[in-house]
Design an enzyme around this catalytic site. Structure first.
Site, mmCIF file in Angstrom:
data_model
loop_
_atom_site.group_PDB
_atom_site.id
_atom_site.type_symbol
_atom_site.label_atom_id
_atom_site.label_comp_id
_atom_site.label_asym_id
_atom_site.label_seq_id
_atom_site.Cartn_x
_atom_site.Cartn_y
_atom_site.Cartn_z
ATOM 1 N N ARG A 23 -97.840 -34.553 27.034
ATOM 2 C CA ARG A 23 -97.562 -34.945 25.633
ATOM 3 C C ARG A 23 -96.197 -34.470 25.180
ATOM 4 O O ARG A 23 -95.597 -34.991 24.240
ATOM 5 C CB ARG A 23 -98.626 -34.323 24.729
ATOM 6 C CG ARG A 23 -100.050 -34.753 25.031
ATOM 7 C CD ARG A 23 -101.044 -33.848 24.300
ATOM 8 N NE ARG A 23 -100.880 -32.458 24.767
ATOM 9 C CZ ARG A 23 -101.479 -31.422 24.161
ATOM 10 N NH1 ARG A 23 -102.252 -31.609 23.093
ATOM 11 N NH2 ARG A 23 -101.311 -30.195 24.615
ATOM 12 N N HIS A 63 -70.875 -17.043 6.469
ATOM 13 C CA HIS A 63 -71.537 -16.597 5.243
ATOM 14 C C HIS A 63 -72.219 -15.242 5.382
ATOM 15 O O HIS A 63 -72.552 -14.799 6.484
ATOM 16 C CB HIS A 63 -72.589 -17.637 4.823
ATOM 17 C CG HIS A 63 -71.972 -18.965 4.498
ATOM 18 N ND1 HIS A 63 -72.690 -20.138 4.412
ATOM 19 C CD2 HIS A 63 -70.676 -19.335 4.258
ATOM 20 C CE1 HIS A 63 -71.895 -21.143 4.134
ATOM 21 N NE2 HIS A 63 -70.649 -20.698 4.028
ATOM 22 N N LYS A 73 -80.862 -12.806 9.940
ATOM 23 C CA LYS A 73 -81.287 -14.204 10.115
ATOM 24 C C LYS A 73 -81.675 -14.444 11.565
ATOM 25 O O LYS A 73 -80.962 -14.051 12.479
ATOM 26 C CB LYS A 73 -80.155 -15.160 9.734
ATOM 27 C CG LYS A 73 -79.765 -15.093 8.263
ATOM 28 C CD LYS A 73 -78.412 -15.704 8.020
ATOM 29 C CE LYS A 73 -77.930 -15.385 6.618
ATOM 30 N NZ LYS A 73 -76.492 -15.679 6.454
ATOM 31 N N HIS A 120 -72.401 -15.089 9.412
ATOM 32 C CA HIS A 120 -73.076 -16.128 10.197
ATOM 33 C C HIS A 120 -72.473 -17.485 9.878
ATOM 34 O O HIS A 120 -72.163 -17.791 8.712
ATOM 35 C CB HIS A 120 -74.569 -16.157 9.887
ATOM 36 C CG HIS A 120 -75.277 -17.256 10.594
ATOM 37 N ND1 HIS A 120 -75.976 -18.237 9.946
ATOM 38 C CD2 HIS A 120 -75.342 -17.563 11.914
ATOM 39 C CE1 HIS A 120 -76.463 -19.093 10.842
ATOM 40 N NE2 HIS A 120 -76.098 -18.705 12.041
ATOM 41 N N TYR A 133 -84.104 -21.354 9.894
ATOM 42 C CA TYR A 133 -83.906 -19.932 10.146
ATOM 43 C C TYR A 133 -84.663 -19.073 9.141
ATOM 44 O O TYR A 133 -84.852 -19.457 7.991
ATOM 45 C CB TYR A 133 -82.417 -19.559 10.174
ATOM 46 C CG TYR A 133 -81.570 -20.022 9.026
ATOM 47 C CD1 TYR A 133 -81.166 -21.351 8.919
ATOM 48 C CD2 TYR A 133 -81.124 -19.128 8.067
ATOM 49 C CE1 TYR A 133 -80.349 -21.781 7.884
ATOM 50 C CE2 TYR A 133 -80.303 -19.538 7.033
ATOM 51 C CZ TYR A 133 -79.926 -20.854 6.947
ATOM 52 O OH TYR A 133 -79.117 -21.269 5.919
ATOM 53 N N ASP A 167 -66.637 -23.301 1.368
ATOM 54 C CA ASP A 167 -66.140 -22.810 2.654
ATOM 55 C C ASP A 167 -64.647 -23.080 2.823
ATOM 56 O O ASP A 167 -63.933 -22.303 3.459
ATOM 57 C CB ASP A 167 -66.943 -23.423 3.797
ATOM 58 C CG ASP A 167 -68.373 -22.877 3.822
ATOM 59 O OD1 ASP A 167 -69.208 -23.441 4.553
ATOM 60 O OD2 ASP A 167 -68.648 -21.900 3.087
#
Ligand SMILES: Cc1cn([C@H]2C[C@H](O)[C@@H](COP(=O)(O)OP(=O)(O)O[C@H]3O[C@H](C)C(=O)[C@H](O)[C@H]3O)O2)c(=O)[nH]c1=O
Length: 185
Positions: A23, A63, A73, A120, A133, A167
């Site tokens: 599957r 960030h 995270k 990150h 996350y 950003d």
């Protein structure tokens, strides 16, 4: 569960087992007991995030949230693929200002653990890449911050990424003062 250390202290690559059959596959994408048995005691997670980026070359980062709302995270790719990056921003750390990146994809099932005190960011490598996350603290808009993606020599593999206004206006790492301390992050 495969656990790999990286050149940044505390930044890890985790790869959960997959059980395949005709599957498809089944995988426990997060199991505290599995990690504890492997000697890894991550902080409690309180929030799950999910984002989709439609265009290849979308870059979100770099960030962080300042203490006392700093976030660890655990990042994985639900669909597509991305280059995920952690930057050590812990003043006093032996690897302060250094980065580590790795490809996370639906296919490889790899996850990156980015502890509090690290920046990150990621850049997508396929259209409609989805990132999910877990975070160790809640979103706090007043603590949210960014550092310019191209101010640390990170080999993103893209010259002109798709960026948010936030950003594109972020300060360069050299012009930024980290709120993190090696011992307190
Ligand atoms: C992060 C976050 C955002 N938001 C709201 C705030 C904005 O109205 C909207 C988009 O936020 P932002 O542009 O900051 O989203 P990203 O650019 O994906 O930022 C995230 O991507 C990088 C790679 C990260 O590591 C962080 O988790 C986070 O900074 O979602 C929330 O409501 N809760 C949240 O936890």
């Amino acid at each position: 569960m495969q656990i790999e250390t990286t050149r940044l202290p505390g930044v890890l690559v985790l790869t959960p087992a997959r059980f395949g059959d005709a599957r498809g596959f089944f995988s426990e994408s997060w199991n505290r007991r599995t990690l504890e048995k492997a000697g890894l005691d991550l902080p409690e997670f309180v929030q799950d995030n999910h984002s989709i980026s439609h265009k290849t070359g979308t870059l979100r980062g770099l960030h962080y949230q300042s203490p006392p709302h700093a976030q660890g995270k655990l990042v994985r790719c639900g669909r597509g693929s991305l280059f995920d990056v952690a930057v050590d921003a812990r003043l006093g750390s032996p690897t302060y200002g250094q980065w580590f990146g790795t490809e996370l994809s639906f296919e490889n099932g790899r996850q990156l653990w980015v502890p509090a005190g690290c920046l990150h960011g990621f850049v997508t490598r396929e259209p409609d890449t989805e990132v999910v996350y877990k975070c160790t603290d809640f979103f706090d808009a007043g603590s949210d911050g960014a550092v310019r993606w191209d101010s640390l020599g990170i080999e993103w593999g893209v010259d002109e990424p798709v960026l948010s206004d936030k950003d594109s206006r972020a300060p360069a790492f050299a012009d930024w003062t980290s709120p993190f301390r090696w011992e307190s992050a």
